[in-house]
Design an enzyme around this catalytic site. Sequence first.
Site, PDB file in Angstrom:
ATOM      1  N   HIS A  27       0.838  -1.203   0.000  1.00 50.15           N
ATOM      2  CA  HIS A  27       0.000   0.000   0.000  1.00 50.15           C
ATOM      3  C   HIS A  27       0.872   1.251   0.000  1.00 50.15           C
ATOM      4  CE1 HIS A  27      -3.082  -2.688   2.219  1.00 50.15           C
ATOM      5  NE2 HIS A  27      -3.459  -2.588   0.952  1.00 50.15           N
ATOM      6  N   LYS A  51     -16.072  -7.237   5.076  1.00 49.60           N
ATOM      7  CA  LYS A  51     -14.875  -7.471   5.893  1.00 49.60           C
ATOM      8  C   LYS A  51     -15.127  -7.053   7.330  1.00 49.60           C
ATOM      9  CE  LYS A  51     -11.718  -6.813   2.022  1.00 49.60           C
ATOM     10  NZ  LYS A  51     -10.537  -6.078   1.539  1.00 49.60           N
ATOM     11  N   ARG A 101      -2.161  -6.995  -7.684  1.00 47.66           N
ATOM     12  CA  ARG A 101      -1.077  -7.937  -7.398  1.00 47.66           C
ATOM     13  C   ARG A 101      -1.047  -9.115  -8.355  1.00 47.66           C
ATOM     14  NH1 ARG A 101      -2.853  -9.466  -1.692  1.00 47.66           N
ATOM     15  NH2 ARG A 101      -4.771  -9.158  -2.841  1.00 47.66           N
ATOM     16  N   SER A 137      -2.898  -7.739   3.144  1.00 50.47           N
ATOM     17  CA  SER A 137      -3.266  -7.436   4.533  1.00 50.47           C
ATOM     18  C   SER A 137      -3.580  -8.715   5.296  1.00 50.47           C
ATOM     19  CB  SER A 137      -4.462  -6.482   4.567  1.00 50.47           C
ATOM     20  OG  SER A 137      -4.087  -5.212   4.090  1.00 50.47           O
TER      21      SER A 137
END
Length: 145
Positions: A27, A51, A101, A137
């Site tokens: 990030h 989440k 990614r 994360s």
Amino acid sequence: MLHVSDRGLGPVRAVYPGTFDPFTPGHFDVVDRSRRMFDQVTVLVAVNDDKRPSQTTAARAAEIRGLLPADWANVEVAAWPGLTVDYCRRNGCGVIIRGIRNSADWMREHELAAANEVLGVTTLFVPARPELASMSSTAVRALRA
């Protein structure tokens, strides 16, 4: 490096949304590269009902503020409970930044980008640097446990 506003478009504000639970080196890298392209970058700490973050939105935003170098004057951090495109409209942001990614990220983000484009906000995909592509994360949280 060419700066977006150098092309005569006027100041260009971008937003980099995410839950950032936690804010990873990947990030950080996306913000660093983005701040060099845009006049203003807002790291938008978002609420995602899918989440369950380990900290409140405000706490995550405060943590990110503490991680960013003080001399990054064109980077700000904001918490936002609504849609990213609504934040963009209210705050004059013309670009949404998304880190990518892998191909799974691309497929998910491409659909969101298409919807946001219809709503008038362009998405810029920033590919992860190879050494950071495996970091997420979720993986960082697992290492902390």
